[in-house]
Motif scaffolding. Structure first.
Motif, PDB file in Angstrom:
ATOM      1  N   UNK A   1      18.066   0.552 -10.169  1.00 15.43           N
ATOM      2  CA  UNK A   1      18.355  -0.836  -9.915  1.00 15.43           C
ATOM      3  C   UNK A   1      17.187  -1.513  -9.199  1.00 15.43           C
ATOM      4  N   UNK A   2      16.495  -0.801  -8.330  1.00 13.67           N
ATOM      5  CA  UNK A   2      15.360  -1.372  -7.595  1.00 13.67           C
ATOM      6  C   UNK A   2      14.281  -1.816  -8.579  1.00 13.67           C
ATOM      7  N   UNK A   3      14.035  -1.007  -9.601  1.00 17.82           N
ATOM      8  CA  UNK A   3      13.044  -1.348 -10.617  1.00 17.82           C
ATOM      9  C   UNK A   3      13.417  -2.595 -11.390  1.00 17.82           C
ATOM     10  N   UNK A   4      14.699  -2.799 -11.640  1.00 15.42           N
ATOM     11  CA  UNK A   4      15.160  -3.992 -12.345  1.00 15.42           C
ATOM     12  C   UNK A   4      14.889  -5.263 -11.548  1.00 15.42           C
ATOM     13  N   UNK A   5      14.769  -5.133 -10.233  1.00 18.46           N
ATOM     14  CA  UNK A   5      14.525  -6.287  -9.369  1.00 18.46           C
ATOM     15  C   UNK A   5      13.030  -6.567  -9.200  1.00 18.46           C
ATOM     16  N   UNK A   6      12.170  -5.773  -9.859  1.00 11.23           N
ATOM     17  CA  UNK A   6      10.733  -5.981  -9.772  1.00 11.23           C
ATOM     18  C   UNK A   6      10.058  -5.209  -8.649  1.00 11.23           C
ATOM     19  N   UNK A   7      10.777  -4.293  -8.040  1.00  9.68           N
ATOM     20  CA  UNK A   7      10.243  -3.470  -6.959  1.00  9.68           C
ATOM     21  C   UNK A   7      10.051  -2.046  -7.453  1.00  9.68           C
ATOM     22  N   UNK A   8       9.233  -1.280  -6.750  1.00 12.05           N
ATOM     23  CA  UNK A   8       8.995   0.117  -7.067  1.00 12.05           C
ATOM     24  C   UNK A   8       9.444   0.978  -5.893  1.00 12.05           C
ATOM     25  N   UNK A   9      10.190   2.028  -6.176  1.00 12.31           N
ATOM     26  CA  UNK A   9      10.600   2.949  -5.114  1.00 12.31           C
ATOM     27  C   UNK A   9       9.397   3.807  -4.749  1.00 12.31           C
ATOM     28  N   UNK A  10       9.001   3.735  -3.492  1.00  7.79           N
ATOM     29  CA  UNK A  10       7.876   4.508  -2.988  1.00  7.79           C
ATOM     30  C   UNK A  10       8.365   5.840  -2.441  1.00  7.79           C
ATOM     31  N   UNK A  19      15.280   4.458   2.213  1.00  9.29           N
ATOM     32  CA  UNK A  19      14.677   4.009   0.966  1.00  9.29           C
ATOM     33  C   UNK A  19      13.504   3.091   1.293  1.00  9.29           C
ATOM     34  N   UNK A  20      12.345   3.374   0.687  1.00  7.59           N
ATOM     35  CA  UNK A  20      11.167   2.527   0.843  1.00  7.59           C
ATOM     36  C   UNK A  20      10.821   1.970  -0.526  1.00  7.59           C
ATOM     37  N   UNK A  21      10.696   0.647  -0.616  1.00 11.56           N
ATOM     38  CA  UNK A  21      10.371  -0.019  -1.876  1.00 11.56           C
ATOM     39  C   UNK A  21       9.183  -0.954  -1.663  1.00 11.56           C
ATOM     40  N   UNK A  22       8.389  -1.126  -2.725  1.00  9.48           N
ATOM     41  CA  UNK A  22       7.183  -1.940  -2.632  1.00  9.48           C
ATOM     42  C   UNK A  22       7.121  -2.885  -3.823  1.00  9.48           C
ATOM     43  N   UNK A  23       6.637  -4.103  -3.568  1.00  6.27           N
ATOM     44  CA  UNK A  23       6.448  -5.082  -4.626  1.00  6.27           C
ATOM     45  C   UNK A  23       4.998  -5.534  -4.589  1.00  6.27           C
ATOM     46  N   UNK A  24       4.300  -5.420  -5.718  1.00  8.77           N
ATOM     47  CA  UNK A  24       2.905  -5.852  -5.736  1.00  8.77           C
ATOM     48  C   UNK A  24       2.820  -7.371  -5.644  1.00  8.77           C
ATOM     49  N   UNK A  25       1.685  -7.833  -5.223  1.00 10.67           N
ATOM     50  CA  UNK A  25       1.492  -9.270  -5.116  1.00 10.67           C
ATOM     51  C   UNK A  25       0.092  -9.648  -5.542  1.00 10.67           C
ATOM     52  N   UNK A  26      -0.272 -10.866  -5.204  1.00 14.42           N
ATOM     53  CA  UNK A  26      -1.622 -11.346  -5.458  1.00 14.42           C
ATOM     54  C   UNK A  26      -2.190 -11.917  -4.169  1.00 14.42           C
ATOM     55  N   UNK A  27      -3.316 -12.562  -4.226  1.00  8.11           N
ATOM     56  CA  UNK A  27      -3.958 -13.073  -3.014  1.00  8.11           C
ATOM     57  C   UNK A  27      -3.068 -14.052  -2.260  1.00  8.11           C
TER      58      UNK A  27
END
Length: 78
Positions: A1-10, A19-27
């Motif tokens: 489900x975390x992946x469906x929200x645009x996050x990655x389980x770390x 649970x640790x989750x990360x979302x990439x970003x830009x500048x």
């Protein structure tokens, strides 16, 4: 489900209920990392959820990172 929200389980630690989750970003938007920890006494239907958030970039902050994860997550779970 975390992946469906645009996050990655770390990291997922079932024994520690963490649970640790990360979302990439830009500048501008920056990336974000959230860490959930669930604590509570065994045998009682009670728990406490602790949340730690970090973010990077020029815009947005930790509060935005928390909302970006918890609002869609709550819609799905509750």
């Amino acid at each position: 489900m975390v992946g469906d929200l645009g996050w990655t389980v770390v990291r997922q630690d079932d024994a520690a209920f963490e649970l640790t989750a990360k979302k990439p970003g830009n500048l501008l938007g920056g990336g974000a990392t959230v860490v959930f920890r669930v604590e509570g006494p065994a045998g009682l239907p009670s728990s406490q959820v602790n949340l730690t958030a970090e973010s990077s970039g020029l815009l947005g902050g930790a509060e935005d990172a928390v909302k970006a994860f918890t609002v869609p997550f709550t819609r799905r779970v509750c």
